[in-house]
Design an enzyme around this catalytic site. Structure first.
Site, PDB file in Angstrom:
ATOM      1  N   SER A  42       3.588  -2.750  10.226  1.00 52.73           N
ATOM      2  CA  SER A  42       5.049  -2.705  10.393  1.00 52.73           C
ATOM      3  C   SER A  42       5.742  -3.999   9.969  1.00 52.73           C
ATOM      4  O   SER A  42       6.697  -4.447  10.607  1.00 52.73           O
ATOM      5  CB  SER A  42       5.413  -2.341  11.839  1.00 52.73           C
ATOM      6  OG  SER A  42       4.902  -1.058  12.151  1.00 52.73           O
TER       7      SER A  42
ATOM      8  N   LYS B 195       0.019   4.274  -0.230  1.00 52.09           N
ATOM      9  CA  LYS B 195      -0.655   5.419   0.409  1.00 52.09           C
ATOM     10  C   LYS B 195      -0.463   6.693  -0.444  1.00 52.09           C
ATOM     11  O   LYS B 195      -0.390   6.598  -1.659  1.00 52.09           O
ATOM     12  CB  LYS B 195      -0.139   5.594   1.839  1.00 52.09           C
ATOM     13  CG  LYS B 195      -0.234   4.306   2.647  1.00 52.09           C
ATOM     14  CD  LYS B 195      -0.021   4.507   4.116  1.00 52.09           C
ATOM     15  CE  LYS B 195      -0.070   3.165   4.821  1.00 52.09           C
ATOM     16  NZ  LYS B 195      -0.002   3.260   6.274  1.00 52.09           N
TER      17      LYS B 195
ATOM     18  N   HIS C 142      -9.391   0.463   4.903  1.00 54.86           N
ATOM     19  CA  HIS C 142      -8.109   0.646   5.582  1.00 54.86           C
ATOM     20  C   HIS C 142      -8.331   1.489   6.849  1.00 54.86           C
ATOM     21  O   HIS C 142      -9.184   2.367   6.864  1.00 54.86           O
ATOM     22  CB  HIS C 142      -7.109   1.331   4.645  1.00 54.86           C
ATOM     23  CG  HIS C 142      -5.731   1.353   5.209  1.00 54.86           C
ATOM     24  ND1 HIS C 142      -5.315   2.323   6.098  1.00 54.86           N
ATOM     25  CD2 HIS C 142      -4.677   0.510   5.057  1.00 54.86           C
ATOM     26  CE1 HIS C 142      -4.065   2.068   6.450  1.00 54.86           C
ATOM     27  NE2 HIS C 142      -3.657   0.974   5.823  1.00 54.86           N
TER      28      HIS C 142
ATOM     29  N   ASN D  71       0.868  -1.183   0.000  1.00 53.58           N
ATOM     30  CA  ASN D  71       0.000   0.000   0.000  1.00 53.58           C
ATOM     31  C   ASN D  71       0.901   1.227   0.000  1.00 53.58           C
ATOM     32  O   ASN D  71       1.557   1.519   1.002  1.00 53.58           O
ATOM     33  CB  ASN D  71      -0.890  -0.043   1.254  1.00 53.58           C
ATOM     34  CG  ASN D  71      -1.732   1.214   1.398  1.00 53.58           C
ATOM     35  OD1 ASN D  71      -1.818   2.029   0.484  1.00 53.58           O
ATOM     36  ND2 ASN D  71      -2.356   1.366   2.560  1.00 53.58           N
TER      37      ASN D  71
HETATM   38  C1  PEP Z   1      -0.707  -0.257   6.191  1.00 55.36           C
HETATM   39  O1  PEP Z   1      -0.921   0.929   6.236  1.00 55.36           O
HETATM   40  O2  PEP Z   1      -1.524  -1.008   5.617  1.00 55.36           O
HETATM   41  C2  PEP Z   1       0.488  -0.760   6.844  1.00 55.36           C
HETATM   42  C3  PEP Z   1       0.524  -2.029   7.160  1.00 55.36           C
HETATM   43  O3  PEP Z   1       1.494   0.128   7.086  1.00 55.36           O
HETATM   44  P1  PEP Z   1       2.946  -0.178   7.722  1.00 55.36           P
HETATM   45  O4  PEP Z   1       3.466  -1.419   7.063  1.00 55.36           O
HETATM   46  O5  PEP Z   1       3.754   1.023   7.414  1.00 55.36           O
HETATM   47  O6  PEP Z   1       2.721  -0.391   9.187  1.00 55.36           O
END
Ligand code: PEP
Length: 253
Positions: A214, A12, A96, A10
């Site tokens: 993460s 974003k 999300h 993703n």
């Molecule tokens: C997300 O926003 O779907 C996500 C998992 O972000 P991150 O991997 O940065 O925690």
């Protein structure tokens, strides 16, 4: 029944068309020799033409980050599922946690987007997850059960079997704090059990449940080694080709 691993990135609100094209090109090269894992990336809407065109015939799918529940109409600034499908998207994220918290999206709206995705020929990746206070208050199963019940309302069993769920504990998104592999497995097992109670048997066996929050090259293999963790939804680490490719390769059975 073994499920094919599925890793999605993703992006974003990062990477406009030029940068997105460069990242897609690097991913195409880095993942050219793997076919054991389903892979998708979700760029911004404005980068979709560049990325779908770059990734044509690469085996890497493209997802929208969101869609509007309607096909078209007086919805200034919104994008419909049919529009992104025409650009070559095969998936869309829905629900999300950033959409839920920053845009106040509730489960009823998310459910209408899931139906819209199927009407447009897109496969939804539905994000669910609890906040830290809900986890600390032992409400995880209650929260996820409600998100599932409302989010999947009115769907045919075949549709549910074909969609992807992304379990993303809100406290682990973009925080550097990851659920332990055991926490992820316990929660994924609860989700699969919930599906088996509410749908015919083949559904819970088929639905792929990604873990998100993460995920990095260093923790991906241990998370995805768990039997009910079928892949990952990756935010920050999906913005560099080498780290995203390493996570995809960690999912190879
Ligand atoms: C997300 O926003 O779907 C996500 C998992 O972000 P991150 O991997 O940065 O925690």
């Amino acid at each position: 029944m073994s499920r094919r691993p599925f890793v999605a990135g993703n992006w974003k609100m990062n990477k406009g068309p030029n940068e997105a094209d460069a990242l897609a090109r690097a991913l195409k090269a880095a993942l050219a020799n793997q076919s054991a894992v389903d892979v998708a990336v979700a760029p911004t809407y404005v980068a979709l033409p560049a990325v779908t065109s770059r990734l044509k015939h690469s085996g890497i799918h493209v997802a929208a980050q969101d869609i509007h529940p309607s096909v078209s109409g007086a919805f200034t600034g919104a994008i419909g599922g049919e529009m992104v499908r025409q650009l070559g998207c095969t998936y869309t994220l829905v629900g999300h946690s950033e959409r839920r918290s920053l845009w106040n999206e509730d489960d009823a709206l998310i459910n209408s987007k899931v139906h819209a995705a199927f009407r447009s020929g897109l496969l939804p990746i539905i994000c669910i997850g609890e906040t830290l206070s809900q986890r600390d208050g032992n409400q995880v199963e209650q929260v996820l059960g409600a998100q599932l019940a409302k989010g999947l309302e009115g769907l045919e069993a075949d549709q549910v079997a074909s969609l992807t769920l992304a379990y993303e504990p809100v406290w682990a998104i973009g925080t550097g704090r990851t659920a332990s592999p055991e926490q992820a497995q316990d929660t994924h097992q609860f989700i699969r059990r919930w599906l088996s109670v509410n749908f015919p048997d083949f559904v819970s066996k088929a639905v792929r449940i990604q873990y998100g929050g993460s995920v990095k090259p260093g923790n991906a293999a241990a998370l995805m080694a768990k039997p009910d963790v079928d892949g990952a939804l990756v935010g920050g680490a999906a913005l560099q080709a080498d780290s995203f490719a390493a996570i995809v390769l960690a999912a190879v059975p």
